[in-house]
Scaffold this motif. Structure first.
Motif, mmCIF file in Angstrom:
data_model
loop_
_atom_site.group_PDB
_atom_site.id
_atom_site.type_symbol
_atom_site.label_atom_id
_atom_site.label_comp_id
_atom_site.label_asym_id
_atom_site.label_seq_id
_atom_site.Cartn_x
_atom_site.Cartn_y
_atom_site.Cartn_z
ATOM 1 N N UNK B 270 9.995 4.916 0.356
ATOM 2 C CA UNK B 270 9.798 3.958 1.446
ATOM 3 C C UNK B 270 8.318 3.570 1.588
ATOM 4 N N UNK B 271 7.437 4.299 0.903
ATOM 5 C CA UNK B 271 6.019 3.915 0.833
ATOM 6 C C UNK B 271 5.584 4.046 -0.613
ATOM 7 N N UNK B 272 6.219 3.260 -1.458
ATOM 8 C CA UNK B 272 5.999 3.436 -2.896
ATOM 9 C C UNK B 272 4.675 2.833 -3.346
ATOM 10 N N UNK B 273 3.992 3.500 -4.263
ATOM 11 C CA UNK B 273 2.791 2.905 -4.847
ATOM 12 C C UNK B 273 3.091 1.994 -6.042
ATOM 13 N N UNK B 274 4.361 1.894 -6.453
ATOM 14 C CA UNK B 274 4.672 1.020 -7.597
ATOM 15 C C UNK B 274 4.553 -0.437 -7.177
ATOM 16 N N UNK B 275 3.720 -1.186 -7.889
ATOM 17 C CA UNK B 275 3.556 -2.580 -7.478
ATOM 18 C C UNK B 275 4.862 -3.344 -7.692
ATOM 19 N N UNK B 276 5.128 -4.312 -6.797
ATOM 20 C CA UNK B 276 6.413 -5.034 -6.854
ATOM 21 C C UNK B 276 6.414 -6.067 -7.965
ATOM 22 N N UNK B 279 8.735 -4.352 -13.798
ATOM 23 C CA UNK B 279 8.154 -3.385 -14.723
ATOM 24 C C UNK B 279 9.188 -2.525 -15.445
ATOM 25 N N UNK B 348 13.607 -5.490 -14.745
ATOM 26 C CA UNK B 348 13.584 -6.697 -15.559
ATOM 27 C C UNK B 348 14.990 -7.327 -15.514
#
Ligand SMILES: [Zn+2]
Lengths: 131, 502
Positions: B270-276, B279, B348
Motif C-alpha cells: 500500500x506504500x510501494x516504492x515500485x514506480x508505476x 515493468x 506489461x
C-alpha cells in the motif's frame, strides 16, 4: 541491491509519487559491491525498453561510475552478426546485474527522506506520520 | 492425431488452466476433445495439422499436474470397441514401429489387474505384430493401456491406448520439496502449487516476476526454476533476512538459480516504492490473511502517531537504528483491490497476475475463530508506541479486524479490474476452508473500456477518502461489508470481460 532494481524504485510516500524529483532515488554513503553473474542476454534485451535511461545516467554519475551512452542502447547493439554478445551487452550486464549497493542510504529528491540499505536489502517502511 | 494427457487425480480445477497456460505460453492452439474432473485421462487435439510429437513435448515439458503425454491410438467403452478404434486410427502406422523395441503397461484407474491378467490383456494387442525386442527399460516405444473403472465395478467404463511421447515436468516437485529446502516458514506454499502458480504466471526465460508478499520466497524460487528473473518484497524484513545460513538468498543458492534473483525489498504494497510503470511480466502472490498471519500495512490508527514521535532526549524515534514502524490491521478485500490496481499499473501487455485468496471470510485456518474470539481488546493507552511495545498491539488490532471479517461468513467476491481479464479460477478445498488461485491477464490499453477505468478510478479515490475520514476519528476500520457494497456498485457498470470462466 542491484542497480537494475534501483531503476524501478521511487519514494514510497504517496505525496512524493507524482513528483518528478522523487525519482530516481539518490544513493548516499553507498558501499558498492561487484558480484559476478552469468550473462542473461534475453533478459537484458527485454529490460532495455523498461529502463529509465536518464535515471540510469544520473545514478552512474552519482556513484562515480564511467559515463553511460547518451541514449538507451538498442537491442541490435547487444549481439554481433554471429550472435555473440557485444561489449555493449557485457557493459550493461555489469552495470545492471553485477553492480549492487551493499549498504548506504537512498534519498528522495523531493522530501529528503532516507531509506536505509543493509546487507543489500533496502528498507522502504515509513513511520506513521509519513504514511 | 489426438493426444492423451495422463493427469494426476488431484487439484482437479487447476489441471486444465495449467495446460491452457502452457499452450498459450508455447504458442500452441488446441482443443479439449475430452476432459472430466473425475478422470485422470484427457484427450486433446492441436489446431495446426503439422503439429507433431515436438508440439506435444513442448506442451507437457513444464506441466506439474500431469505425468505424461501420449499419442492416442484408440479409445472405447469396451475392448472390442477399443481394438476396432486402434485398427481404424493406426493401422497405417504399424509397419514403421514394427521392428522397434517396445514395452506395454496397464494403467488401471480405480481398479487393479493381477500380473497374469495384465499379460493376458497385453496379448490381445498382438495383431499389431510388433517384432522388435521387448525392453522394460528405455524401450523405443512405450505403450500403455488405460482403464477407467467406476469404484467397485468389475469392468472398466472407458479404455484408451497410447504411445508415450514425453514425461511432464512433475519431477520438479521433488526437487523443491519444502522438507529439503534450506529456508522455509509455516506458511510457505508447497512445491507443487508454487510450481503450478509459476506455470499459470507464464514464468519463463527473459521475463521479470515480482512477489509483493514473498515471505521465504517459494513463488520466486518456482518462477526461477522456469527461467524467470525474480524479485520480491515483504513487510517483514526478518522473513527475508532470516539468519546467516538460512534466508531467501540461500534458497536460490541451493537451487543454483542465484543469477535469476535480483533481490528483495522490505516494503508495503500500500506504500510501494515500485514506480508505476509497465515493468513486470508477472506478479504472483499469496497475500496474508487470517489470525495466524494477520494482514497489516504501514500506519497507525492512533492520533499521537500521526506526528513525529520524539524520544526522551528529543531525537525523532524513526531515525533510530533498529526503528520498527507501527503497523495497523487492514481489510483483506481492500488489499485485494490494491493488488489488482498495483498490477494493472505495472504489468506489461499480456502480463499475468496470479493471486491466491481464501474463498470466504470465515475461511480462516483451523482454530482461528476461537483465537479471534479470545483476543483481548486493543490496549487503551495513548502513550506513543515504542518499537518494543507496538508488536503486541498490532497483533490485537489484526485479530479484531479479522474477527470483523470472519463474522460476515460471506464468500469474498472475485476482485475485478477493467484492465485485467480474469483467465482462470482454481480452487483447493481443505477440511474446513477453501482457497482459490485467480489468474488475470493485463489487457492492452486499446482493449480496456475507458468508461470503466474512469468509474473504477473514481471509486478507488472515494474509498481512499472514506477510509481516511474514518481513520481520523481513530476507528480506521474498513468492514468487509462496506467493500462488498462498494464493489457491487462499481461493477454493475462493467461489461463482461472476455475469457472469464472456470
Ligand atoms: Zn519522498
Amino acid at each position: 541491491m542491484k542497480l537494475l532494481t534501483l531503476n524501478f524504485l521511487t519514494c514510497a510516500r504517496k505525496t512524493c509519487k507524482s513528483t518528478a524529483a522523487a525519482f530516481p532515488l539518490h544513493p548516499k554513503e553507498a558501499e558498492l559491491e561487484q558480484v559476478e553473474m552469468e550473462l542473461n542476454p534475453l533478459f537484458v534485451k527485454n529490460m532495455l525498453p523498461r529502463l529509465d535511461w536518464e535515471a540510469m545516467k544520473t545514478l552512474a554519475t552519482e556513484l562515480g561510475l564511467p559515463n553511460l551512452p547518451a541514449e538507451t542502447p538498442v537491442a541490435e547493439e547487444l549481439a554481433n552478426e554471429s550472435g555473440e554478445p557485444t561489449q555493449t551487452l557485457r557493459d550493461l550486464h555489469t552495470l545492471l546485474m553485477e553492480t549492487a549497493i551493499a549498504s548506504g542510504k537512498l534519498v528522495c529528491g523531493n522530501c529528503g527522506h532516507e531509506y536505509a540499505v543493509k546487507e543489500g536489502i533496502a528498507n522502504f517502511l515509513l513511520p506513521s506520520h509519513m504514511v | 492425431m489426438e493426444y492423451l494427457i495422463r493427469f494426476i487425480q488431484m487439484h482437479e480445477t487447476f489441471r486444465q488452466p495449467e495446460i491452457d497456460a502452457l499452450a498459450d505460453l508455447a504458442g500452441i492452439q488446441m482443443d479439449w476433445v475430452f476432459y472430466s474432473e473425475d478422470s485422470p485421462f484427457a484427450i486433446i487435439r492441436f489446431h495446426d495439422s503439422a503439429a507433431d510429437e515436438a508440439t506435444a513435448r513442448a506442451l507437457i515439458a513444464r506441466s506439474v499436474l500431469s505425468d505424461e503425454i501420449y499419442e492416442l491410438w484408440g479409445s472405447g467403452t469396451d475392448y472390442n470397441r477399443l481394438h476396432a478404434d486402434i485398427r481404424r486410427r493406426t493401422q497405417t502406422l504399424w509397419p514403421q514401429h514394427s521392428t522397434r523395441s517396445f514395452r506395454f503397461k496397464v494403467d488401471s484407474y480405480h481398479g487393479s489387474r493381477s500380473l497374469a491378467e495384465q499379460r493376458q490383456l497385453i496379448e490381445t494387442f498382438d495383431y499389431m505384430s510388433f517384432t522388435g525386442p521387448i525392453r522394460m527399460s528405455k524401450p523405443d516405444n512405450h505403450f500403455t493401456i488405460f482403464e477407467h473403472y467406476d469404484l467397485d465395478t468389475p469392468a472398466p467404463r472407458a479404455l484408451h491406448f497410447g504411445r508415450l511421447i514425453a514425461q511432464s515436468g512433475r519431477k520438479a516437485i521433488n526437487k523443491y520439496n519444502l522438507k529439503k529446502r534450506t529456508y522455509i516458514a509455516t506458511t510457505s506454499m508447497d512445491a507443487e502449487l508454487s510450481l503450478v502458480t509459476a506455470n499459470l504466471a507464464h514464468a519463463a526465460p527473459g521475463t521479470l516476476t515480482y512477489d509483493p508478499f514473498m515471505g521465504t520466497g517459494s513463488f520466486p524460487l518456482a518462477c526461477a526454476h522456469f527461467g524467470s528473473t525474480v524479485f520480491g518484497s515483504d513487510l517483514d524484513g526478518r522473513s527475508i533476512r532470516g539468519t546467516a545460513h538460512r534466508n531467501v538468498s540461500k534458497n536460490f543458492t541451493q537451487y543454483a538459480t542465484t543469477p535469476l534473483y535480483l533481490g528483495a525489498l522490505i516494503a508495503d504494497l500500500t506504500h510501494t516504492p515500485l514506480r508505476p510503470s509497465r515493468l513486470l511480466n508477472a506478479i504472483i502472490c499469496d497475500p496474508p490473511y487470517g489470525v495466524r498471519e494477520g494482514l497489516k500495512v504501514l500506519g497507525s490508527t492512533r492520533p499521537a502517531l500521526q506526528q513525529i514521535v520524539h524520544l526522551a532526549d528529543g531525537t525523532p524515534a524513526h531515525l533510530q537504528p533498529g526503528y520498527i514502524p507501527p503497523k495497523k490491521a487492514y481489510s483483506f478485500t481492500r488489499m485485494l483491490d490494491d493488488i489488482l490496481a498495483f498490477s494493472a499499473d505495472r504489468l506489461v501487455d499480456g502480463g499475468r497476475l496470479c493471486m491466491w485468496m481464501p474463498v470466504a471470510g470465515s475461511g480462516v485456518p483451523v482454530g482461528c475463530e476461537a483465537a479471534a474470539a479470545a483476543a483481548p481488546p486493543p490496549p487503551p493507552s495513548d502513550a506513543p508506541e515504542t518499537p518494543d511495545t507496538h508488536i503486541d498491539k498490532v497483533e490485537a488490532e489484526a485479530e479484531a479486524e479479522v474477527e470483523a471479517e470472519a463474522e460476515t461468513e460471506a464468500e469474498y467476491p472475485i476482485p475485478r479490474h477493467p484492465a485485467l481479464a480474469l483467465i482462470s479460477i482454481c480452487q483447493q478445498d481443505f477440511n474446513k476452508w477453501s482457497r482459490r488461485l485467480l489468474t488475470y491477464r493485463r489487457l492492452p490499453d486499446n482493449q480496456v473500456d475507458e468508461t470503466a477505468i474512469s468509474a473504477y478510478t473514481a471509486q478507488r479515490l472515494l474509498a481512499e477518502e472514506t477510509s481516511q475520514l474514518s481513520g481520523s476519528d481513530g476507528t480506521g476500520k474498513f468492514k468487509a461489508d462496506d467493500l462488498n457494497d462498494f464493489r457491487k456498485r462499481y461493477f454493475q457498470g462493467f461489461r463482461g470481460e472476455p475469457g472469464a470462466g472456470t
